[in-house]
Design a protein around this motif. Sequence first.
Motif, PDB file in Angstrom:
ATOM      1  N   GLY A  92       0.863  -1.108  -0.058  1.00  0.00           N
ATOM      2  CA  GLY A  92       0.033   0.100   0.052  1.00  0.00           C
ATOM      3  C   GLY A  92       1.120   0.919   0.076  1.00  0.00           C
ATOM      4  O   GLY A  92       2.006   1.177  -0.416  1.00  0.00           O
ATOM      5  N   ALA A 147      -4.897  -0.208   0.110  1.00  0.00           N
ATOM      6  CA  ALA A 147      -6.563   0.184   0.209  1.00  0.00           C
ATOM      7  C   ALA A 147      -6.706   1.107  -0.724  1.00  0.00           C
ATOM      8  O   ALA A 147      -8.137   1.431  -1.020  1.00  0.00           O
ATOM      9  CB  ALA A 147      -6.845   0.304   1.573  1.00  0.00           C
ATOM     10  N   GLY A 148      -5.739   2.165  -0.845  1.00  0.00           N
ATOM     11  CA  GLY A 148      -6.148   3.344  -1.532  1.00  0.00           C
ATOM     12  C   GLY A 148      -6.462   3.255  -3.042  1.00  0.00           C
ATOM     13  O   GLY A 148      -6.849   4.150  -3.749  1.00  0.00           O
ATOM     14  N   ASP A 152     -11.266   7.380  -3.780  1.00  0.00           N
ATOM     15  CA  ASP A 152     -10.968   8.780  -4.453  1.00  0.00           C
ATOM     16  C   ASP A 152      -9.465   9.223  -5.003  1.00  0.00           C
ATOM     17  O   ASP A 152      -9.428   9.964  -5.768  1.00  0.00           O
ATOM     18  CB  ASP A 152     -11.764   9.929  -3.592  1.00  0.00           C
ATOM     19  N   ALA A 153      -8.880   8.451  -4.175  1.00  0.00           N
ATOM     20  CA  ALA A 153      -7.303   9.133  -4.318  1.00  0.00           C
ATOM     21  C   ALA A 153      -7.122  10.445  -3.967  1.00  0.00           C
ATOM     22  O   ALA A 153      -6.433  11.438  -4.699  1.00  0.00           O
ATOM     23  CB  ALA A 153      -6.617   8.730  -5.479  1.00  0.00           C
ATOM     24  N   GLU A 216       1.673 -14.400   0.884  1.00  0.00           N
ATOM     25  CA  GLU A 216       1.321 -13.714   2.050  1.00  0.00           C
ATOM     26  C   GLU A 216       2.412 -13.975   2.900  1.00  0.00           C
ATOM     27  O   GLU A 216       2.958 -15.058   3.045  1.00  0.00           O
ATOM     28  CB  GLU A 216       0.183 -14.016   2.270  1.00  0.00           C
ATOM     29  N   ILE A 217       2.990 -13.078   3.766  1.00  0.00           N
ATOM     30  CA  ILE A 217       3.756 -13.140   4.862  1.00  0.00           C
ATOM     31  C   ILE A 217       3.279 -13.978   6.083  1.00  0.00           C
ATOM     32  O   ILE A 217       2.015 -13.639   6.483  1.00  0.00           O
ATOM     33  CB  ILE A 217       4.512 -11.949   5.425  1.00  0.00           C
ATOM     34  N   THR A 254      -2.304 -11.318  10.182  1.00  0.00           N
ATOM     35  CA  THR A 254      -0.922 -11.290  10.168  1.00  0.00           C
ATOM     36  C   THR A 254      -0.683 -10.741  11.627  1.00  0.00           C
ATOM     37  O   THR A 254       0.393 -10.811  12.187  1.00  0.00           O
ATOM     38  CB  THR A 254      -0.403 -10.132   8.956  1.00  0.00           C
ATOM     39  N   ASN A 332     -17.480   1.629   1.941  1.00  0.00           N
ATOM     40  CA  ASN A 332     -16.473   2.652   1.789  1.00  0.00           C
ATOM     41  C   ASN A 332     -16.860   3.525   0.684  1.00  0.00           C
ATOM     42  O   ASN A 332     -17.763   3.161   0.172  1.00  0.00           O
ATOM     43  CB  ASN A 332     -15.123   2.335   1.822  1.00  0.00           C
ATOM     44  N   GLU A 475      -1.060   2.428   8.442  1.00  0.00           N
ATOM     45  CA  GLU A 475      -2.330   2.432   9.080  1.00  0.00           C
ATOM     46  C   GLU A 475      -2.489   1.281   9.848  1.00  0.00           C
ATOM     47  O   GLU A 475      -2.938   1.236  10.773  1.00  0.00           O
ATOM     48  CB  GLU A 475      -3.321   2.358   7.912  1.00  0.00           C
ATOM     49  N   GLY A 481      -3.303   7.286   8.894  1.00  0.00           N
ATOM     50  CA  GLY A 481      -4.641   6.919   8.093  1.00  0.00           C
ATOM     51  C   GLY A 481      -4.982   7.836   6.881  1.00  0.00           C
ATOM     52  O   GLY A 481      -4.811   9.007   7.028  1.00  0.00           O
ATOM     53  N   ILE A 483      -3.859   8.065   2.437  1.00  0.00           N
ATOM     54  CA  ILE A 483      -2.540   7.879   1.329  1.00  0.00           C
ATOM     55  C   ILE A 483      -1.456   8.781   1.832  1.00  0.00           C
ATOM     56  O   ILE A 483      -0.308   8.211   1.991  1.00  0.00           O
ATOM     57  CB  ILE A 483      -3.307   8.132   0.050  1.00  0.00           C
TER      58      ILE A 483
HETATM   59  C1  LIG Z   1     -12.267   2.353  -0.546  1.00  0.00           C
HETATM   60  C2  LIG Z   1     -11.274   3.274   0.133  1.00  0.00           C
HETATM   61  C3  LIG Z   1     -11.255   4.459  -0.283  1.00  0.00           C
HETATM   62  C4  LIG Z   1     -10.249   5.382   0.253  1.00  0.00           C
HETATM   63  N1  LIG Z   1     -10.178   6.736  -0.099  1.00  0.00           N
HETATM   64  C5  LIG Z   1      -8.723   7.479   0.330  1.00  0.00           C
HETATM   65  C6  LIG Z   1      -8.598   8.700  -0.116  1.00  0.00           C
HETATM   66  O1  LIG Z   1      -9.403   9.072  -1.140  1.00  0.00           O
HETATM   67  N2  LIG Z   1      -7.671   9.492   0.425  1.00  0.00           N
HETATM   68  C7  LIG Z   1      -6.858   8.981   1.497  1.00  0.00           C
HETATM   69  O2  LIG Z   1      -6.040   9.524   1.721  1.00  0.00           O
HETATM   70  N3  LIG Z   1      -7.055   7.737   1.859  1.00  0.00           N
HETATM   71  C8  LIG Z   1      -8.109   6.768   1.348  1.00  0.00           C
HETATM   72  N4  LIG Z   1      -8.383   5.948   1.897  1.00  0.00           N
HETATM   73  C9  LIG Z   1      -7.491   5.263   3.068  1.00  0.00           C
HETATM   74  C10 LIG Z   1      -5.961   4.789   2.410  1.00  0.00           C
HETATM   75  O3  LIG Z   1      -6.220   4.115   1.212  1.00  0.00           O
HETATM   76  C11 LIG Z   1      -5.090   3.920   3.606  1.00  0.00           C
HETATM   77  O4  LIG Z   1      -5.096   4.931   4.677  1.00  0.00           O
HETATM   78  C12 LIG Z   1      -3.795   3.744   2.928  1.00  0.00           C
HETATM   79  O5  LIG Z   1      -3.948   2.944   1.765  1.00  0.00           O
HETATM   80  C13 LIG Z   1      -3.236   2.662   4.198  1.00  0.00           C
HETATM   81  O6  LIG Z   1      -1.877   2.464   3.592  1.00  0.00           O
HETATM   82  P1  LIG Z   1      -1.206   1.626   4.244  1.00  0.00           P
HETATM   83  O7  LIG Z   1       0.315   1.482   3.343  1.00  0.00           O
HETATM   84  O8  LIG Z   1      -0.942   1.672   5.595  1.00  0.00           O
HETATM   85  O9  LIG Z   1      -1.782   0.006   4.029  1.00  0.00           O
HETATM   86  P2  LIG Z   1      -2.785  -0.515   2.814  1.00  0.00           P
HETATM   87  O10 LIG Z   1      -3.002   0.354   1.758  1.00  0.00           O
HETATM   88  O11 LIG Z   1      -3.930  -1.023   3.681  1.00  0.00           O
HETATM   89  O12 LIG Z   1      -1.880  -1.684   2.098  1.00  0.00           O
HETATM   90  C14 LIG Z   1      -1.491  -2.743   2.868  1.00  0.00           C
HETATM   91  C15 LIG Z   1      -1.321  -3.941   1.860  1.00  0.00           C
HETATM   92  O13 LIG Z   1      -0.711  -5.009   2.819  1.00  0.00           O
HETATM   93  C16 LIG Z   1      -1.124  -6.349   2.207  1.00  0.00           C
HETATM   94  N5  LIG Z   1      -0.859  -7.290   3.020  1.00  0.00           N
HETATM   95  C17 LIG Z   1      -1.807  -7.451   3.996  1.00  0.00           C
HETATM   96  N6  LIG Z   1      -1.255  -8.454   4.965  1.00  0.00           N
HETATM   97  C18 LIG Z   1      -0.146  -9.125   4.260  1.00  0.00           C
HETATM   98  C19 LIG Z   1       0.818 -10.188   4.464  1.00  0.00           C
HETATM   99  N7  LIG Z   1       0.904 -10.973   5.615  1.00  0.00           N
HETATM  100  N8  LIG Z   1       1.629 -10.243   3.357  1.00  0.00           N
HETATM  101  C20 LIG Z   1       1.896  -9.571   2.382  1.00  0.00           C
HETATM  102  N9  LIG Z   1       1.048  -8.615   2.331  1.00  0.00           N
HETATM  103  C21 LIG Z   1       0.157  -8.347   3.058  1.00  0.00           C
HETATM  104  C22 LIG Z   1      -2.495  -6.105   1.660  1.00  0.00           C
HETATM  105  O14 LIG Z   1      -2.734  -6.800   0.494  1.00  0.00           O
HETATM  106  C23 LIG Z   1      -2.413  -4.486   0.863  1.00  0.00           C
HETATM  107  O15 LIG Z   1      -2.322  -4.475  -0.186  1.00  0.00           O
HETATM  108  C24 LIG Z   1      -9.318   4.736   1.542  1.00  0.00           C
HETATM  109  C25 LIG Z   1      -9.520   3.453   1.864  1.00  0.00           C
HETATM  110  C26 LIG Z   1     -10.513   2.643   1.364  1.00  0.00           C
HETATM  111  C27 LIG Z   1     -10.461   1.194   1.505  1.00  0.00           C
END
Ligand SMILES: Cc1cc2nc3c(=O)[nH]c(=O)nc-3n(C[C@H](O)[C@H](O)[C@H](O)COP(=O)(O)OP(=O)(O)OC[C@H]3O[C@@H](n4cnc5c(N)ncnc54)[C@H](O)[C@@H]3O)c2cc1C
Length: 507
Positions: A92, A147-148, A152-153, A216-217, A254, A332, A475, A481, A483
């Motif tokens: 992510g 998740a992003g 809307d990004a 997956e880890i 995890t 969402n 996150e 919380g 992107i």
């Molecule tokens: C529908 C939706 C709309 C959103 N819209 C916005 C927006 O417009 N603007 C904004 O700022 N934020 C938005 N957000 C929130 C934003 O996307 C998240 O805050 C952000 O993506 C979190 O980033 P991250 O890197 O912490 O984790 P994530 O983006 O959640 O990525 C984690 C990744 O880890 C992978 N993973 C999980 N477990 C394992 C494992 N054991 N081994 C390997 N891989 C694993 C998952 O598959 C996932 O791809 C939205 C979220 C959603 C769900």
Amino acid sequence: MLLINNIRLPINHSEDDLKRKIEKKLHHKITSFVIRKRSLDARKEPLYVYTVVVEIPDEDKYLSKDIRKYDEEDLRPEYKQRNETCIIAGYGPSGIFSAYRLMEAGYKVIVFEKGKRIKEREKDVEKFFKEGILDENSNVQFGEGGAGTFSDAKLTTRIKDPYIDYILDIFARHGAKENIKFENHAHIGTDEVRVIIGNITDYLISKGVEFRFDEEIKDILLDDDRKVTGVMTLKGNYNCDHLLMGVGHSAYRTIEVLRQRGVYIEKKDIAIGFRVEHPQSLIDERQTSSLVEAANEYFLRYKGEKGVYSFCMCPGGMIIPAMSDKETIVTNGMSYAARDSGIANSAILIQIFKEEFENGYDFLHSLERKAYDYSSSYKAFAQNIKDFMNDELNELIFESTYPLGTVLYDFNQFFKKEDLKIIKEALKDFNRKIPGFIDSGIMVGPETRSSCPIRIKRNENYESLNTKELYPMGEGAGYGGGIMSCALDGIRIANALILKYGKVQNN
Ligand SMILES: Cc1cc2nc3c(=O)[nH]c(=O)nc-3n(C[C@H](O)[C@H](O)[C@H](O)COP(=O)(O)OP(=O)(O)OC[C@H]3O[C@@H](n4cnc5c(N)ncnc54)[C@H](O)[C@@H]3O)c2cc1C
């Protein structure tokens, strides 16, 4: 270089108008300029206010209150051949930007992502939206981009950090429109962000980053000193010097593995609620002028005994099913770059304090399962807001954009009595700010994944409190919380590693 502030122009102006205005301010002709910031001043007649950078000889002659000297910082890290391997769990925003920066610094980087690449993931998500068949490893939460990707990004954040420019520049270099670098309310849209993320991955691959999608880890490997030495997947064990965990807020399995391995994890407050939908015109009309950019958005906050607030507003968007587990319901929002669905949606959330639950994941999942059990399908709960306020249940005033359909449900049954009172007070307050908010809107839910119920505590070097070389980020670790904040967190971790042996910035 000179930085020129406070250049004010009416909404409808051309690039030539801007150039002429800069020249007027400088009393000097220029050949080119770069926009650093553009914001809207809607206090009276709406105006755009620009900050620009220009390069001209004899800069000292032009200095004034609005014109000062400026040195562009090179935020890239110092490159060194390093013999250490970083494993990144999760791709992510935190995973993407930590991988990018560690690659730039010369580390060997291996990314493990349990989901698939975008093209395959798109097919799985589409299948779910159309047929209700969910792939638990490839969905709105899991896969390339995290998740992003189906969002809307929106790239807004309240954090002030020089690395915001670095992140926006990377997005722009890989296909995002240049305006995201200076717009105040920049958003990319799900259609465009998917292409950009794919471009970034291809670039990282071309620079030697190793990707293991669909892997997956399952466990971490620890030595006797509680130092991470590698990870385990179904395909084997992999050694590393540093493990960066950016697995997101939905990776509770995890997190459970980390807990079993004794990693220090603590509870944190969360928020739950629902999405509201309104005709976009209702939101636009309350603004001073329909020409004003970002007039289509709102941010609402009510402070009662608990906070209630709007979150992740998607103008001209749609509500989507965002679950990663079968037989649960999570809503969402997302929008395409054009934001043209005609319907505005946003989450309305109430704070839930950590003292109110034993295990946050169990608490959230029980709500998600309750919704599925009630509808016996992936149809979401829905109710007119005015019916919710009056304890009634009538046909919806308009159909929700949620693609899998809705069932009528009285949200008065969903919340605790004390919380209901606060939510209703908040909705009345929002109705004063946006007249028609109650009578013209519907609510759809539940929304349970706006925040993570745990924090994997870190020390001052961003390392887990009790597990060496484990760097929780983003996150799912309780450190972001959205992107931008998660991307910034990934960069913070990368910088902490780079600092050990080199310079974090080129100049
Ligand atoms: C529908 C939706 C709309 C959103 N819209 C916005 C927006 O417009 N603007 C904004 O700022 N934020 C938005 N957000 C929130 C934003 O996307 C998240 O805050 C952000 O993506 C979190 O980033 P991250 O890197 O912490 O984790 P994530 O983006 O959640 O990525 C984690 C990744 O880890 C992978 N993973 C999980 N477990 C394992 C494992 N054991 N081994 C390997 N891989 C694993 C998952 O598959 C996932 O791809 C939205 C979220 C959603 C769900």
